[in-house]
Design an enzyme around this catalytic site. Structure first.
Site, PDB file in Angstrom:
ATOM      1  N   ASP A  76      15.948   9.322 -33.613  1.00  0.00           N
ATOM      2  CA  ASP A  76      16.178  10.750 -33.441  1.00  0.00           C
ATOM      3  C   ASP A  76      16.998  10.909 -32.170  1.00  0.00           C
ATOM      4  OD1 ASP A  76      16.144  13.461 -33.847  1.00  0.00           O
ATOM      5  OD2 ASP A  76      13.997  13.590 -34.199  1.00  0.00           O
ATOM      6  N   SER A  77      17.523  12.070 -31.991  1.00  0.00           N
ATOM      7  CA  SER A  77      18.494  12.337 -30.939  1.00  0.00           C
ATOM      8  C   SER A  77      18.114  11.716 -29.589  1.00  0.00           C
ATOM      9  CB  SER A  77      18.645  13.853 -30.780  1.00  0.00           C
ATOM     10  OG  SER A  77      19.444  14.172 -29.678  1.00  0.00           O
TER      11      SER A  77
END
Length: 754
Positions: free
Chosen positions: A310-311
């Site tokens: 994820d980011s």
């Protein structure tokens, strides 16, 4: 498109395009097995080229369409593409579909031309309610999709989404959200499908198969895209309902409830990707969890795709999670745990080349990850079909057929929570004036209602007040304005019926970003003077219909008490109010069912219907027992009756099956759809067991006076759970079967597992 044709392309820096690929190299031969192609290509790559295939950056780094529609890239982007790239997020997102297709074609042409080995890139999007890009069909949110309880319909929505994405030039989507969602404090609630493991699994499988090209998956190498199921695992149950918080789930509940949607995505739908969770899992950061990412996902489930962060979360193992001494240590932890691709970060896998040169023992892990990325690109057909057809894009994206599908889905997802004294449907022949009022009223709502009723009904409409100031990061509630409230009451006074559009908007429930943006809440009551508005309009003595729009479950006690009818719409498509009007005026009977339990207050947490039976022993002082509305609830304009469920036998062998059947009749006066729900309860178990668990459902349509037989097959896997020794068990004993119209309105039968 021809390779290395750069007419019209504007670059922020000069670029030399080498061409060293062998035209007859085995990896270019589409007739060879994918694994042979992966092995051949991997053996030709330099370390720098391998590491480049482990990174994705966002197009906001400097990829856009110029004034003449030409591709424009910043110096930063050009530098990032020196050795190739695994993928780029959201290129062409703000452009029209056809302009996006043109841009992604030119971008892909540049990347392939720049690559020494002609390796294409994956372009990646989000797809919560259709492709998250300008000009695409905007469908309803996943929570609405689950409210349809119609697997085929959901599959068709995601099939269109996958097609529209590929036509824009995308190849993967960071969707669907595969977590079960049980905490409405969490601002991202509507991105997921439901609180229930079975319902979520069926929806996730339908979504992945759809977006990847239908149930046979044949379209994924040319007409559709790959899916990335997320967030692995347990992300919907962050502590306190706060984004980025820790996740504490017992291993038994993790296996029995949280894992099944992800396992279904991998084993039944063959998802191309998995995204790890922002959070930890019982103290172990998900991005550095080899048990989760390698042992369970790959060894136990046989996953062959790639795992993406994820980011920025790999670097956050050091910065945020504080489980790594440095960014380099974070990289090594993530790489060895099974993280293949670093999303966005310039602090994590960017270090891998230097690290691997200093420590060659990292190279086998790099090769493992790069192989997973290359395998995906081969399966997507990118080496044979790297471009999209701009002409097809213009014709097919947001087509009339897609908009019709959005309307069909809206109609099936709306949930009739209340209908006191049969207030609905409204009779256009008897009602002269309707007031459309409230903070969730849209500018085109009245137009849509007029499309349904024509000149038969006069409308007055007014939003009255906003709920928040509309600030994206940390919105503030608007102060109470007596003049605006009084104005709405006056408009209701002049009408025969008041339709109040209430609930929450995109600012009262949203993703809480890392950079100071909030989106979660500690309460789930409707914000602002909405309860007051309902009470004051109700005091006029006119029928009050509430259209509820929201992105999180709300405790609507006052609305439930005061409104004559409530149509729960969650977050419909761009044509949603057209469906609302059709339902309110009886053109279509509502058929949605709640995919979550509606509590009376957040103090009842946890409140999912499938809690352990022992949780229901005691209620709370000064509060009614049970939820405000149970899981699976939804009324109809039809009037359905159920026969007593019949079992094909009183005993079931451990390797056998049983059939439970029921006759459902429509005793009403209107054709309507009903969701027949099957629940099973293990009466005695070696560990404490849920009060009931959904194990099947079927949506049927019945004409007035019609009866249909519905049958479900009970299989051994429906009865299995994780036992005392943390292994799957199938225990002999007594079971209860429940069939009905909701989790709280069922008829029972019993059998014994031998």
């Amino acid at each position: 498109m021809m390779k290395n044709k750069w007419m019209g392309m504007v670059l922020a820096t000069a670029v030399v395009v080498p061409c060293f690929a062998e035209p007859d190299a085995p990896y270019k031969d589409a007739s060879l097995p994918v694994e042979q192609r992966v092995e051949d290509l991997l053996g030709r790559m330099t370390l720098e080229e391998k590491v480049a295939q482990m990174r994705i950056f966002h197009a906001n780094k400097g990829i856009k369409s110029g004034k003449q529609g030409e591709l424009v890239m910043s110096k930063d982007v050009v530098a990032r593409l020196e050795y190739g790239i695994a993928g780029i997020k959201n290129p062409g997102e703000p452009d029209s579909p056809e302009q996006a297709a043109k841009l992604t074609n030119e971008l892909q042409e540049y990347i392939i031309g720049k690559s020494r080995l002609d390796i294409p890139a994956m372009f990646v999007c989000e797809a919560y309610n259709g492709v998250d890009a300008h000009g695409s069909t905007r469908f309803m949110r996943p929570m609405n999709m689950a409210a349809t309880w119609n697997v085929d319909l959901v599959n068709r929505i995601w099939t269109v989404t996958g097609r529209e994405a590929r036509l824009r030039g995308f190849h993967m989507c960071h969707s669907p959200e595969s977590d079960i969602m049980r905490d409405p404090r969490f601002g991202r609630m509507s991105e997921a499908f439901s609180e229930d493991s079975w319902l979520t699994t069926e929806m996730v499988v339908a979504a992945v198969k759809g977006v990847q090209g239908g149930y046979d998956g044949t379209g994924v190498n040319s007409t559709h895209i790959g899916a990335v199921a997320k967030h692995f695992a347990g992300y919907g149950q962050v502590q306190g309902g706060r984004n980025f918080a820790s996740i504490q789930i017992s291993e038994r509940d993790l296996i029995d409830q949280v894992f099944p949607p992800f396992k279904g995505a991998v084993q039944r739908a063959h998802a191309f990707g998995i995204m790890a969770s922002h959070g930890d899992l019982n103290g172990v950061a998900s991005h550095a969890n080899p048990w989760l990412l390698t042992e369970v996902l790959r060894k136990q489930w046989g996953f062959k795709g790639y795992v993406v962060s994820d980011s920025n979360d790999i670097a956050r193992l050091h910065d945020f999670m504080k489980v790594a001494e440095s960014h380099e240590a974070a990289v090594e932890m993530a790489l060895k745990a099974g993280m293949d691709v670093d999303l966005y970060s310039d602090l994590a896998y960017v270090h891998l080349t230097k690290m691997a040169k200093a420590d060659p023992s990292l190279i086998p892990f790099i090769d493992r990850s790069v192989s997973n990325v290359l395998r995906t690109k081969f399966k997507l057909g990118l080496f044979e079909n790297p471009y999209t057809s701009v002409g097809d894009t213009k014709m097919e994206v947001r087509s009339e057929a897609s908009l019709a599908l959005a309307r069909e889905a809206d109609l099936e997802s709306a949930i009739l929570l209340e209908n006191k004294k049969n207030t609905l449907p409204l009779d256009a022949a008897k009602i002269k004036k309707v007031a459309l009022l409230g903070p969730l009223l849209y500018t085109d709502t009245q137009d849509m209602f007029e499309q349904v009723t024509g000149d038969a009904v006069e409308y007055v409409s007014a939003k009255g007040f906003a709920l928040t100031d509309g600030k994206r990061g940390r919105p503030a509630l608007m102060p109470r304005d007596e003049k605006k409230i009084a104005s709405l009451v006056e408009k209701a006074k002049a009408a025969d019926v008041a339709v109040l559009f209430l609930g929450g908007d995109e600012y009262t429930s949203k993703e809480a970003f890392f950079s100071g943006a909030y989106g979660d809440r500690d309460l789930i009551d409707p914000v602002g003077p909405q309860d007051e508005l309902v009470q004051r309009v109700k005091a006029l003595g006119k029928p009050v219909v509430v259209v509820l729009k929201h992105r999180r479950t709300l405790s609507i006690n006052v609305i439930s008490d005061q409104a004559d009818a409530i149509l729960d719409c969650w977050d419909l498509s761009e044509l949603g109010d057209l469906a609302v009007a059709e339902i309110l005026f009886g053109k279509v009977s509502p058929s949605g069912k709640l995919p979550v339990t509606v509590p009376r207050s957040i103090g009842q947490f946890p409140f999912e219907y499938s809690q352990k039976e022992i949780n229901y022993k005691k209620g709370y002082l000064f509060q009614k027992d049970g939820p405000l509305y149970p899981f699976g609830h939804g009324l109809s304009y039809g009037r359905f009756t159920y026969s007593k469920p019949k079992l094909s036998g009183k005993e079931m062998a451990k390797d056998g099956t049983l059939t439970v059947s029921v006759d459902v009749s429509n005793a009403g006066k209107i054709e309507a759809k009903e969701v027949v729900q099957l629940y099973v309860k293990d009466l005695i178990g070696s560990v404490t067991r849920p009060d009931k668990e959904l194990k099947g459902f079927e949506k049927i349509e019945l004409k007035p006076g019609e009866t249909k037989a519905v049958a479900f097959t009970i299989t051994p896997d429906m009865l299995m759970f994780t036992g005392l020794e943390m292994k799957p068990v199938l225990e002999a004993g007594d079971y209860e079967v429940m069939v009905g119209t909701s989790s709280a309105d069922v008829q029972k039968a019993a059998f014994r597992l031998k």
